[in-house]
Design an enzyme around this catalytic site. Structure first.
Site, mmCIF file in Angstrom:
data_model
loop_
_atom_site.group_PDB
_atom_site.id
_atom_site.type_symbol
_atom_site.label_atom_id
_atom_site.label_comp_id
_atom_site.label_asym_id
_atom_site.label_seq_id
_atom_site.Cartn_x
_atom_site.Cartn_y
_atom_site.Cartn_z
ATOM 1 N N ARG A 71 0.831 -1.212 0.000
ATOM 2 C CA ARG A 71 0.000 0.000 0.000
ATOM 3 C C ARG A 71 0.865 1.261 0.000
ATOM 4 N NH1 ARG A 71 -4.982 1.419 1.859
ATOM 5 N NH2 ARG A 71 -5.468 -0.711 2.359
ATOM 6 N N ARG A 97 -10.061 4.494 -1.653
ATOM 7 C CA ARG A 97 -8.854 3.909 -1.074
ATOM 8 C C ARG A 97 -8.603 4.590 0.260
ATOM 9 N NH1 ARG A 97 -5.892 -0.114 -2.628
ATOM 10 N NH2 ARG A 97 -3.979 0.943 -2.028
ATOM 11 N N ASN A 113 -11.787 15.572 2.294
ATOM 12 C CA ASN A 113 -12.641 14.470 1.847
ATOM 13 C C ASN A 113 -14.098 14.896 1.962
ATOM 14 O OD1 ASN A 113 -13.326 11.773 1.036
ATOM 15 N ND2 ASN A 113 -13.803 11.302 3.170
ATOM 16 N N HIS A 115 -17.939 13.190 2.536
ATOM 17 C CA HIS A 115 -18.548 11.938 2.983
ATOM 18 C C HIS A 115 -20.062 12.135 3.058
ATOM 19 C CE1 HIS A 115 -18.654 8.054 4.966
ATOM 20 N NE2 HIS A 115 -19.519 8.567 5.822
ATOM 21 N N ASP A 147 -7.451 12.786 8.458
ATOM 22 C CA ASP A 147 -6.405 12.380 9.388
ATOM 23 C C ASP A 147 -6.242 10.859 9.290
ATOM 24 O OD1 ASP A 147 -8.500 11.289 10.785
ATOM 25 O OD2 ASP A 147 -8.408 12.694 12.471
ATOM 26 N N GLY A 149 -7.571 8.438 10.840
ATOM 27 C CA GLY A 149 -8.765 7.609 11.036
ATOM 28 C C GLY A 149 -9.624 7.547 9.782
ATOM 29 N N THR A 150 -10.703 6.761 9.870
ATOM 30 C CA THR A 150 -11.641 6.680 8.748
ATOM 31 C C THR A 150 -12.743 7.711 8.951
ATOM 32 O OG1 THR A 150 -11.170 4.327 8.493
ATOM 33 C CG2 THR A 150 -13.206 5.139 7.494
ATOM 34 N N ASP A 151 -12.700 8.771 8.149
ATOM 35 C CA ASP A 151 -13.716 9.841 8.189
ATOM 36 C C ASP A 151 -13.784 10.513 9.564
ATOM 37 O OD1 ASP A 151 -14.420 9.162 5.522
ATOM 38 O OD2 ASP A 151 -15.721 7.567 6.253
HETATM 39 C C1 GRF Z 1 -20.064 10.720 -2.980
HETATM 40 O O1 GRF Z 1 -21.283 10.375 -2.394
HETATM 41 C C2 GRF Z 1 -19.059 11.024 -1.917
HETATM 42 O O2 GRF Z 1 -19.624 11.579 -0.775
HETATM 43 C C3 GRF Z 1 -18.499 9.677 -1.606
HETATM 44 O O3 GRF Z 1 -18.448 8.998 -2.836
HETATM 45 C C4 GRF Z 1 -19.416 9.557 -3.722
HETATM 46 C C5 GRF Z 1 -18.679 9.980 -4.942
HETATM 47 O O4 GRF Z 1 -19.539 10.412 -5.955
HETATM 48 N N1 GRF Z 1 -17.239 9.787 -0.937
HETATM 49 P P1 GRF Z 1 -18.928 11.092 -7.258
HETATM 50 O O5 GRF Z 1 -17.906 10.128 -7.846
HETATM 51 O O6 GRF Z 1 -18.337 12.400 -6.873
HETATM 52 O O7 GRF Z 1 -20.113 11.245 -8.182
#
Ligand code: GRF
Length: 223
Positions: A71, A97, A113, A115, A147, A149-151
């Site tokens: 990785r 990833r 990011n 989410h 950071d 962690g995950t989200d």
């Molecule tokens: C979105 O819902 C985003 O929040 C998540 O993955 C999706 C990506 O959608 N992390 P796109 O490829 O931007 O249309």
């Protein structure tokens, strides 16, 4: 983040459809984001995100993670590509990833990011499915710094949407995505304007309008 006078350069990492990438590309061209996309990197061959970058005339790289055994090697390849394109801020936009220490340390507090949940609720995979299963009546999206962690990183901006009784994972995800396309450009713009100050887990944003009476409820409040 970038030398005075030069617009912030973004590196966008995507794996799929790239609709968030599109909102960033459009914001940069239209002027709502005072930044430029320097490179788009995708780890999935044939992903629509690559075609969107090409259509916008932005360098589009396919870096397939399956080529690497470790990785870390893949992360260093990402770092090298981002550096080569003079990227100041990395934007994960549906990049499927986990981000490892090489990338995190090379771009400390410079990775964003998006989410599809109101974090810290429902981190990780299938966030919209998790929200429906939990029965929440308000869902939404979050733009945060990445950071280890995950989200889990400091939150820059969140937007909430109502959950309706008839919602499926698809209809709710679609409603959230509309807000994602507003939040991500806004978050990048605030950073590019130097209006974001990170204070531990709290992020302070200078000059943001604040209306203490504003609320979203589901169902609607009647009084
Ligand atoms: C979105 O819902 C985003 O929040 C998540 O993955 C999706 C990506 O959608 N992390 P796109 O490829 O931007 O249309």
């Amino acid at each position: 983040m970038s030398p005075a006078g030069t617009p912030l350069r973004l590196g966008v990492l995507a794996s799929g459809s790239g609709s968030n990438l599109q909102s960033i590309l459009d914001g940069c061209v239209g002027g709502s984001i005072p930044a430029r996309v320097g490179v788009v990197i995708c780890n999935v061959p044939g992903a629509r995100a690559l075609r969107r970058a090409e259509a916008a005339g932005v360098p589009a790289l396919l870096l397939d993670h399956r080529v690497h055994r470790a990785r870390d090697d893949y992360d260093w390849e990402l770092v090298a590509a981002l550096r080569k394109h003079d990227v100041d801020l990395v934007c994960l936009a549906g990049f499927m990833r986990l981000i490892g220490p090489a990338l995190l340390s090379s771009f400390h507090n410079k990775i964003l990011n998006i989410h599809p949940s109101l974090l810290p609720s429902f981190p990780g995979m299938h966030a919209v499915r998790q929200a429906l299963a939990a029965g929440v009546r308000v869902a939404g999206c979050t733009v945060h710094l990445v950071d280890e962690g995950t989200d889990t990183g400091p939150i820059l901006i969140q937007a909430a949407v109502p959950v309706f009784d008839g919602d499926t994972e698809e209809t709710l995800a679609e409603r959230i995505l509309v807000q994602e396309h507003r939040c991500y450009p806004r978050a990048i713009s605030l950073l590019a304007q130097g209006r974001v100050q990170i204070d531990g887990r709290r992020v302070r944003i200078s000059g943001a309008a604040a209306d203490a009476a504003r609320t979203l409820s589901s169902p609607e409040l009647l009084d």
